[in-house]
Design a protein around this motif. Structure first.
Motif, PDB file in Angstrom:
ATOM      1  N   ARG A  35       0.868  -1.188   0.000  1.00 47.08           N
ATOM      2  CA  ARG A  35       0.000   0.000   0.000  1.00 47.08           C
ATOM      3  C   ARG A  35       0.900   1.232   0.000  1.00 47.08           C
ATOM      4  O   ARG A  35       1.860   1.304   0.772  1.00 47.08           O
ATOM      5  N   ILE A  36       0.606   2.171  -0.863  1.00 50.38           N
ATOM      6  CA  ILE A  36       1.508   3.315  -0.976  1.00 50.38           C
ATOM      7  C   ILE A  36       0.709   4.572  -1.345  1.00 50.38           C
ATOM      8  O   ILE A  36      -0.309   4.486  -2.046  1.00 50.38           O
ATOM      9  N   ALA A  37       1.157   5.707  -0.857  1.00 51.02           N
ATOM     10  CA  ALA A  37       0.454   6.963  -1.137  1.00 51.02           C
ATOM     11  C   ALA A  37       0.627   7.336  -2.609  1.00 51.02           C
ATOM     12  O   ALA A  37       1.720   7.177  -3.161  1.00 51.02           O
ATOM     13  N   ILE A  38      -0.437   7.827  -3.215  1.00 50.40           N
ATOM     14  CA  ILE A  38      -0.370   8.237  -4.624  1.00 50.40           C
ATOM     15  C   ILE A  38       0.762   9.248  -4.825  1.00 50.40           C
ATOM     16  O   ILE A  38       1.491   9.180  -5.815  1.00 50.40           O
ATOM     17  N   ALA A  39       0.939  10.113  -3.841  1.00 52.49           N
ATOM     18  CA  ALA A  39       1.951  11.164  -3.961  1.00 52.49           C
ATOM     19  C   ALA A  39       3.364  10.593  -4.061  1.00 52.49           C
ATOM     20  O   ALA A  39       4.267  11.239  -4.591  1.00 52.49           O
ATOM     21  N   GLU A  40       3.564   9.352  -3.548  1.00 53.72           N
ATOM     22  CA  GLU A  40       4.920   8.782  -3.543  1.00 53.72           C
ATOM     23  C   GLU A  40       5.157   7.781  -4.668  1.00 53.72           C
ATOM     24  O   GLU A  40       6.258   7.231  -4.807  1.00 53.72           O
ATOM     25  N   LEU A  41       4.117   7.544  -5.460  1.00 52.09           N
ATOM     26  CA  LEU A  41       4.161   6.475  -6.461  1.00 52.09           C
ATOM     27  C   LEU A  41       5.297   6.652  -7.479  1.00 52.09           C
ATOM     28  O   LEU A  41       6.088   5.736  -7.735  1.00 52.09           O
ATOM     29  N   GLY A  42       5.379   7.841  -8.043  1.00 54.27           N
ATOM     30  CA  GLY A  42       6.376   8.095  -9.088  1.00 54.27           C
ATOM     31  C   GLY A  42       7.788   7.862  -8.590  1.00 54.27           C
ATOM     32  O   GLY A  42       8.588   7.174  -9.237  1.00 54.27           O
ATOM     33  N   GLU A  43       8.082   8.390  -7.401  1.00 60.47           N
ATOM     34  CA  GLU A  43       9.421   8.238  -6.820  1.00 60.47           C
ATOM     35  C   GLU A  43       9.737   6.767  -6.564  1.00 60.47           C
ATOM     36  O   GLU A  43      10.849   6.299  -6.807  1.00 60.47           O
ATOM     37  N   GLU A  44       8.727   6.037  -6.045  1.00 61.66           N
ATOM     38  CA  GLU A  44       8.934   4.628  -5.715  1.00 61.66           C
ATOM     39  C   GLU A  44       9.234   3.807  -6.985  1.00 61.66           C
ATOM     40  O   GLU A  44      10.131   2.966  -6.999  1.00 61.66           O
ATOM     41  N   ILE A  45       8.493   4.072  -8.028  1.00 62.58           N
ATOM     42  CA  ILE A  45       8.736   3.324  -9.278  1.00 62.58           C
ATOM     43  C   ILE A  45      10.111   3.687  -9.844  1.00 62.58           C
ATOM     44  O   ILE A  45      10.865   2.824 -10.293  1.00 62.58           O
ATOM     45  N   GLU A  46      10.438   4.942  -9.775  1.00 57.29           N
ATOM     46  CA  GLU A  46      11.763   5.409 -10.200  1.00 57.29           C
ATOM     47  C   GLU A  46      12.849   4.655  -9.435  1.00 57.29           C
ATOM     48  O   GLU A  46      13.828   4.176 -10.006  1.00 57.29           O
TER      49      GLU A  46
END
Ligand code: ATP
Length: 446
Positions: free
Chosen positions: A421-432
């Motif tokens: 489970r992850i915050a939408i706001a952190e999604l891009g950074e996490e995938i990066e």
């Protein structure tokens, strides 16, 4: 191989060319996911050649070059395969590969093994495609589609010395289409008549050639393993004296264990000064290098890693192909290195109502700014995951009812199946972050 061919067709990676006219031998078209995958393979090659080094520069030369090119390179006289015809079944075979060929009649045997086989002697057959330049086919108008990209690099060597501010050791790299009128075809995109090469000519002072040859053997092997090919399916095989081309003092092939057995992925050759000497002689131009500081003058020697984009792509596909069971259901999954995966992330609303598609659309539009992203809302969620697994998408973002309450989503991993489970706001950074992390094929553990 049949499973790979069928997946490629079913999911739109690679299609037989001209299929509505019954197909054209050994020609294939890359469909949507194939284009994305091949772009990634080529992108990674450029990255290794250009971005991660400062001694290689790029070129995109013409496919049709001055016909003298092929006299100088030796292709006109010597780029031949020995060809054998069967007068009974009308098939053609490469004389040197006749043990692997199949006779045209049933029950199929090797050519020459039945009393009815009527084979001609071997004749040399030039593999270059000829065409003519200008409206009339007259003497002097014959030109050739290049059978390799390398020669375009040698023709430009002199200009590169002038404008690129490089001096040996340095390399010129090129990716582009090459054409060979191959006799023995088949094996899907392993051997085509029109294919893409990724070649680099590395020019060095003569006494450094051996050292640089070793360097490039190591670099190229590392490239394949860093992109996930299993090391136990990859090997280097040195050519023996008989197998060496006339110009080469050493060649090693990078071989991959394809379903058809160990076969060449890439050739790495020490070509000495053969090419520049030949082109200097045929063109009357000086192609040696003069060191302005020491006054030393020499014809550089050349180390050439010559890879095939299509063969590399096939090896990555074969290596990635896997089948497993999830909750009693079988799935097909491409365990591709995330950097190669055609689509990096899929955005999936759990249901097509309650505001989920709207929020999913927002997430999708945000992520696609950074990654090749796909949105899919059609069908059961399990089926949608399966579809992404089959094309090798490493991560799937699922939007559910909780997402609307707290702006979190689940991030599913293709290989471990873990859902975080992850915050939408952190999604891009996490995938990066995940894309940058070192990656190892999960097939190595099994
Ligand atoms: P092979 O022995 O398989 O015919 P080659 O030794 O003639 O290959 P090179 O001339 O060394 O091949 O070309 C460099 C690379 O280009 C090969 O390692 C391969 O990846 C690719 N390549 C060559 N011919 C083809 C082809 N017909 N179809 C697809 N890729 C090819």
């Amino acid at each position: 191989m049949d499973k790979i061919v069928s997946l490629c067709k079913r999911r739109g990676f690679v299609l037989p060319s001209s299929e509505i006219y019954g197909g054209l031998g050994s020609s294939y078209d890359y469909a949507h996911y194939g284009v994305l995958l091949k772009n990634n393979v080529k992108g990674q090659w450029w990255r290794a050649m250009l971005q991660e080094r400062d001694d290689v520069v790029a070129l995109d030369s013409a496919i049709i070059q001055h016909p003298r090119t092929w006299e100088a390179s030796g292709h006109l006289a010597g780029f031949t395969d020995p060809l054998v015809d069967c007068r009974t079944c009308k098939l053609r075979f490469r004389a040197d590969l006749i043990d692997q060929a199949q006779c045209g009649r049933k029950p199929s045997k090797h050519p020459g093994e039945t009393p009815d086989c009527d084979l001609t002697g071997a004749r040399d057959f030039n593999l270059m495609f000829e065409t003519t330049i200008g409206p009339v086919a007259e003497e002097g108008s014959t030109v050739y589609l290049r059978p390799e990209t390398a020669q375009g690099i040698f023709l430009n060597f002199k200009s590169y010395l002038q404008f690129s501010r490089k001096k040996p050791p340095f390399g010129i790299a090129q990716i582009g289409k090459s054409f060979r009128n191959e006799i023995t075809t088949g094996n899907f995109i392993f051997r085509m008549r029109e294919f893409e090469q990724m070649e680099m000519e590395f020019f060095v002072p003569p006494d450094e050639a051996e050292r640089w040859f070793g360097h490039w053997l190591e670099q190229r092997m590392n490239w394949y393993t860093a992109l996930g090919l299993r090391p136990d399916h990859l090997r280097l095989r040195a050519h023996d004296q008989q197998e060496l081309s006339h110009y080469s003092s050493a060649t090693s092939d990078v071989e991959y264990l394809f379903p058809i057995g160990w076969s060449e992925l890439e050739g790495i050759a020490n070509r000495g000064d053969f090419d520049l000497t030949q082109h200097a002689q045929f063109s009357g131009q000086k192609l040696d290098y003069v060191d302005t500081a020491s006054g030393e003058r020499y014809i550089p020697h050349v180390i050439e890693p010559a890879a095939g984009a299509d063969r590399a792509l096939l090896a990555f596909l074969v290596d990635a192909y896997d089948e497993d069971q999830i909750e009693g259901e079988s799935r097909t999954v491409l365990r591709l290195h995330p950097a190669l995966a055609p689509v990096k992330v899929a955005v999936l609303p759990l249901v097509r109502k309650d505001g989920q598609p709207e929020l999913a659309g927002e997430v999708y539009r945000d992520l696609r700014e950074r990654f090749q992203t796909e949105y899919d809302e059609g069908g059961a969620i399990g089926r949608r995951y399966r579809r992404q697994d089959e094309i090798g998408t490493p991560w799937a973002v699922t939007i559910d009812h909780q997402s609307l309450e707290d702006r979190t989503v689940t991030l599913r991993d293709r290989d471990s199946l873990a859902q975080e489970r992850i915050a939408i706001a952190e999604l891009g950074e996490e995938i990066e972050r995940r894309l940058r992390a070192p990656w190892r094929s999960p097939k190595l553990e099994s």
